[in-house]
Design a protein around this motif. Structure first.
Motif, short mmCIF file in Angstrom:
data_model
loop_
_atom_site.label_atom_id
_atom_site.label_comp_id
_atom_site.label_asym_id
_atom_site.label_seq_id
_atom_site.Cartn_x
_atom_site.Cartn_y
_atom_site.Cartn_z
N PHE A 197 0.83 -1.20 0.00
CA PHE A 197 0.00 0.00 0.00
C PHE A 197 0.87 1.26 0.00
O PHE A 197 0.34 2.36 0.14
CB PHE A 197 -0.90 0.02 1.25
N THR A 245 0.07 4.58 -2.32
CA THR A 245 -1.29 5.09 -2.43
C THR A 245 -1.59 6.11 -1.34
O THR A 245 -0.88 6.18 -0.33
CB THR A 245 -2.31 3.93 -2.35
N GLN A 252 -7.49 6.80 -1.08
CA GLN A 252 -7.72 5.78 -2.10
C GLN A 252 -7.47 4.37 -1.59
O GLN A 252 -8.23 3.46 -1.85
CB GLN A 252 -6.81 6.06 -3.31
N ARG A 253 -6.36 4.17 -0.91
CA ARG A 253 -5.97 2.86 -0.38
C ARG A 253 -5.93 1.80 -1.48
O ARG A 253 -6.55 0.74 -1.37
CB ARG A 253 -6.88 2.45 0.78
N HIS A 254 -5.21 2.10 -2.57
CA HIS A 254 -5.00 1.14 -3.64
C HIS A 254 -3.87 0.20 -3.25
O HIS A 254 -2.85 0.62 -2.70
CB HIS A 254 -4.63 1.85 -4.94
N VAL A 289 -2.34 -2.50 -10.02
CA VAL A 289 -2.79 -1.68 -8.91
C VAL A 289 -4.31 -1.79 -8.85
O VAL A 289 -5.01 -1.50 -9.83
CB VAL A 289 -2.37 -0.20 -9.09
N TRP A 290 -4.82 -2.22 -7.68
CA TRP A 290 -6.25 -2.49 -7.51
C TRP A 290 -6.88 -1.48 -6.57
O TRP A 290 -6.30 -1.15 -5.53
CB TRP A 290 -6.47 -3.90 -6.97
N SER A 291 -8.04 -1.01 -6.91
CA SER A 291 -8.82 -0.14 -6.03
C SER A 291 -9.76 -1.01 -5.22
O SER A 291 -10.70 -1.61 -5.75
CB SER A 291 -9.63 0.87 -6.85
N VAL A 296 -13.51 -4.75 -4.91
CA VAL A 296 -12.31 -4.99 -5.72
C VAL A 296 -12.76 -5.33 -7.13
O VAL A 296 -13.35 -6.39 -7.37
CB VAL A 296 -11.44 -6.12 -5.14
N PRO A 308 -7.85 -3.81 -13.06
CA PRO A 308 -7.04 -2.93 -12.22
C PRO A 308 -7.05 -1.50 -12.74
O PRO A 308 -7.29 -1.25 -13.92
CB PRO A 308 -5.64 -3.54 -12.31
N VAL A 309 -6.76 -0.56 -11.83
CA VAL A 309 -6.69 0.85 -12.23
C VAL A 309 -5.36 1.13 -12.95
O VAL A 309 -5.23 2.14 -13.64
CB VAL A 309 -6.85 1.78 -11.01
N SER A 319 2.60 5.13 -11.44
CA SER A 319 1.31 4.73 -12.02
C SER A 319 0.73 5.80 -12.95
O SER A 319 -0.21 5.52 -13.69
CB SER A 319 0.31 4.42 -10.90
#
Length: 402
Positions: free
Chosen positions: A74, A77, A81-83, A95-97, A106, A110-111, A153
């Motif tokens: 983490f 991020t 957001q806490r991606h 990278v996942w939201s 989830v 991925p973002v 990113s």
């Protein structure tokens, strides 16, 4: 004389058996939840999110992925957001939201996604997020293909830095990477550890190799005591149960950084993690016993040529506990609750641990320095044990008055 009950106790609070091999576990910032990453026996990856509720862990979300997930962070991020950034067995960085409109979710897509390496991503770290470290949010990955790459990113497909062997040089398996020295907008370092025992420190500002050392055994884990300060301390763990602590404040032109090393036990030390609330406390997994490390009052001294060089400290046994019959592959402290941590082992289980009396360790360290505690040594234990280490800057404490 300090009694055993006055020392920190490592308590296994919750244990949860899983139906897959878990490689990494991470606390979700600003929550009572944590993420587990691993792979099913059928060869697919899995991400599970658990929440600690009334002395138990409840599964709140499970997502199956096409490729096994090896590692996550983490670190790059924001708290809003806490991606989570993950590396998988196919060399992909995703990278996942995991939050959408403050709800746990989830998505399948991925973002941010990039084919980061040709082979498995062994290790990942982030900086610039969570309010830790200055500068842009970046992610560093290390792979079996021998390369170390830094990613932003906001920049698609191309790494902002690529550290790889020169043509003709043997490519070594990179097992671990760590960010550090991010105390302003310009400075930032990446440290990488390899299977042949090499430790390499890359200066991202000058795009150069700043320092390298071989510790003769594969480097399993590296971590700076803090990412967002001028380099202070680096802990490296290795195969054959040996660990090294480097004083990164003073670099001698020929001797490099001063260090202290110890053959703690006969098994591999898989992880080292510093306590977020106190950089002087760290825990290692897979070894035997807990270690106390103290520095002399002087952080540097002059050599025969009147050049500054670092001063190494000493190590004393503090505490140890065995929690599993198999090696503990991952460990992560809660960033919000001191003493709370989550670890996963190769017995396909995840455990929530509580470490007590961490606020009293500074006083215990002073007693050790003053000579009121005399018991030292290294305990034999199984490969799946934990140890807590304390690093005390005696210059901050000051010598006791006569």
């Amino acid at each position: 004389m300090t009694t055993p009950f006055e020392k920190p106790q490592i308590i296994s609070h919750i244990q949860k058996s899983l139906n897959y091999t878990v490689f990494d576990s991470k606390w979700i910032p600003c929550s009572a939840k944590f993420v587990c990453l691993g792979n099913f026996a059928r060869g697919t990856g899995v991400m599970q999110i658990y929440e600690v509720q009334r002395g138990e862990v409840q599964l709140v979300k499970e997502i199956e992925k096409a490729k096994p997930l090896k590692c996550g962070t983490f670190g790059a991020t924001s708290l809003q957001q806490r991606h989570i950034a993950t590396g998988d067995f196919d060399g992909n960085l995703n990278v996942w939201s995991i939050y959408a409109n403050r709800n746990l979710e989830v998505p399948d897509v991925p973002v941010y996604s990039v084919k980061a390496h040709k082979e498995i991503v062994n290790s990942i770290d982030g900086v610039g997020g969570l309010g830790i470290g200055d500068g842009a949010p970046e992610i560093v990955t290390g792979s079996r293909d021998g390369t170390v790459k830094v990613w932003d990113s906001r920049q698609k497909d191309t790494p902002v830095a690529n550290m790889e062997p020169v043509e003709g040089e043997t490519k070594r398996d990179c097992w671990t990477v760590a960010f550090g020295h991010a105390f302003n907008d310009q400075d930032r370092c990446v440290c990488a550890g390899y299977d042949n025992g090499d430790i390499k420190l890359f200066d991202l500002r000058n795009m150069s190799l700043r320092w390298e050392k071989n510790i003769k055994n594969g480097v399993c884990c590296l971590e700076f005591d803090r990412k967002d300060i001028n380099m202070n301390k680096l802990v490296a763990t290795s195969l054959e149960g040996k660990f090294h602590v480097f004083d990164m404040r003073t670099q001698h032109p020929t001797k490099g950084f001063a260090s202290v090393s110890e053959k703690a036990h006969k098994s591999t030390i898989w992880q080292v993690r510093h306590l977020p609330q106190n950089r002087d406390i760290f825990m290692t997994t897979g070894g035997a016993g807990n270690l106390h490390l103290e520095y002399p009052a002087e952080r540097s001294k002059k050599d025969a040529d009147d050049v500054d060089m670092g001063v190494a400290g000493t190590v004393n046994l503090l505490q140890n506990v065995t929690v599993s019959t198999q090696p503990i592959a991952s460990l992560d402290w809660s960033p919000d609750k001191q003493g709370l941590c989550v670890c996963s082992a190769f017995d396909q289980s995840v455990r929530v641990l509580i470490v007590t009396k961490l606020n009293r360790l500074l006083g215990l360290a002073f007693q050790l320095y003053a000579g009121t505690e005399t018991e030292t040594g290294i305990a034999e234990s199984s490969p799946a044990s934990l140890r807590v280490g304390v690093v005390v800057m005696q210059g901050q404490l000051g010598k006791p008055k006569q």
